[in-house]
Every structure is written in C-alpha cells, then in structure tokens.
Design an enzyme around this catalytic site. Structure first.
Site, PDB file in Angstrom:
ATOM      1  N   CYS A 207       0.810  -1.225   0.000  1.00  0.00           N
ATOM      2  CA  CYS A 207       0.000   0.000   0.000  1.00  0.00           C
ATOM      3  C   CYS A 207       0.840   1.271   0.000  1.00  0.00           C
ATOM      4  CB  CYS A 207      -0.916   0.008   1.216  1.00  0.00           C
ATOM      5  SG  CYS A 207      -2.062  -1.365   1.297  1.00  0.00           S
TER       6      CYS A 207
ATOM      7  N   HIS B 172      -2.456   6.654   3.271  1.00  0.00           N
ATOM      8  CA  HIS B 172      -1.739   5.552   3.913  1.00  0.00           C
ATOM      9  C   HIS B 172      -0.215   5.607   3.766  1.00  0.00           C
ATOM     10  CE1 HIS B 172      -1.395   0.971   4.792  1.00  0.00           C
ATOM     11  NE2 HIS B 172      -1.558   1.656   5.914  1.00  0.00           N
TER      12      HIS B 172
END
Length: 224
Positions: free
Chosen positions: A61, A111
């Site tokens: 991510c 993120h």
C-alpha cells in the site's frame, strides 16, 4: 497563463485502486473478467493506453504510493514498507503541479503515515490509515469525521463535489481519487453482496500447487 500559441495546461484526474489484479479488468481479456466485466475501465483503456508489459517495484500500500508520488524506488524515496512515514520534504509531482499554478486535491486512501501538506494539496479528504469499507473515518484539514456510507461511493461523491463545487473554475487542476476496494478483506457495497451468488469463477492453474522452498545449507549438510 500559457505563452501565446502554447497548448492549454491539461486537467488531470488520477484514479488509483488497491490490489486491482489484471485478471479482474476485462480490457485484458482474462476469463475471470469476462464473468465480471468492467466496462467503464475498459472505456478508459480504449480511449487511452493499455499497458501489457509493466512492472511493480513494491506491491504494498504505502510503498507503491511513495513510488507513484516521487517516481523513485523505495530505497531512494525512503519508504520501503508499511508502517513507515513518508518524507514529505522531497519532490512530488502534485507539489510541482501546485507550484506551477494547478489546483490539487486528493480523496480516499493515502496511507503513507502523514497528512497531506498544503504545499501539495489545496484540498484533501483521506481515510484514517487504511480506511474501512463501511462508515469510514475521513481526515480533513478540519479534523476527522465519520461518514455513513460505503467507501467507494463516498470517495466518488467527495471527488465529484470538489470537482463541481469547490475548485476555482478556469484554473487547471489535479484530482487524485484513491479507492480502497478491491483491497482485502473484499467487502462489497451491501447492494452488491449477492451479485455473483450463482457465478462460478475459475481457479488459477497454480491454485493447488505447493510452494517449494529450497533447503538451507545446514539442512543440505545434514542430508549428507
């Protein structure tokens, strides 16, 4: 403003979706995609470029986002694994566009361990950490709020709201839409929970293969 005779600066809409396998995009012609076609993504592929020979530097991510923002491998941008904090002082393409007069906005999954900075984005509405599928928390310049609804629907609605109501008309813009789906644990909108109830998807040829791990030097010595 652009120089006389120079082309106008294009508006940019960047859409990113987590863990979206090539097999799930019908533009690539995989049997799985034929059972669950993606006509809107296919339309983008038809009108633009379809990459058939591309590579991932770090398919996690945060690191994938750090590479996308900087154009650098993780060992250069400093973000090599989830849980680290992205160094916001380095050059990113949203920062360069904002410096060049673009309006910039990011909505959805961020993120990378830090909140977007004003040097990069005029507007942001991002998930808290990885985000939740249902009724997710969003971080804004005014703090954090929980919003009722499904994650993908909300990201789309917020992006359209900025595009139609919040940006300054006449100025070029960059809008980044970062969707959480189809990141595991694969929770659809409630209206889609039974959509493929009677569909049988084929398993990959390697689904039942065992992972072979070569023995360590110590084990090889023992076997002698």
């Amino acid at each position: 403003p652009p120089a006389a005779g120079a082309p106008e600066r294009p508006n940019i809409v960047f859409i990113m979706s987590d863990d979206h396998a090539v097999q799930a995009l019908s533009a690539y012609g995989h049997p799985v995609a034929e059972l669950a076609p993606t006509p809107n993504i296919d339309r983008i592929a038809e009108d633009g470029i379809l990459f058939r020979n591309s590579f991932v530097t770090n398919s996690l991510c945060g690191p994938s986002r750090a590479t996308m923002l900087t154009g650098q491998f993780g060992h250069l941008n400093g973000f090599k694994q989830n849980g680290e904090t992205f160094d916001g002082s380095q050059s990113t393409w949203p920062r360069l566009l904002k410096r060049a007069g673009y309006q910039t906005a990011v909505v959805g999954k961020w993120h990378i361990g830090r909140t977007p900075e004003g040097l990069e984005f005029d507007y942001f509405r991002i998930y808290n950490d990885q985000g939740e599928y249902y009724n997710p928390d969003f971080i804004t310049a005014d703090g954090m709020e929980r919003v009722e609804g499904y994650s993908s629907d909300l990201v789309t609605e917020f992006a359209l709201d900025w595009l139609e109501n919040r940006r300054e008309a006449g100025k070029p813009f960059l809008l980044m839409m970062h969707h959480k789906a189809p990141h595991r644990n694969w929770m659809p909108a409630l209206r889609h929970t039974r959509e493929f109830e009677n569909t049988e998807f084929p398993l990959p040829e390697t689904y039942f293969c065992l992972l072979y791990t070569s023995p360590s030097p110590r084990d090889r010595t023992r076997s002698r």
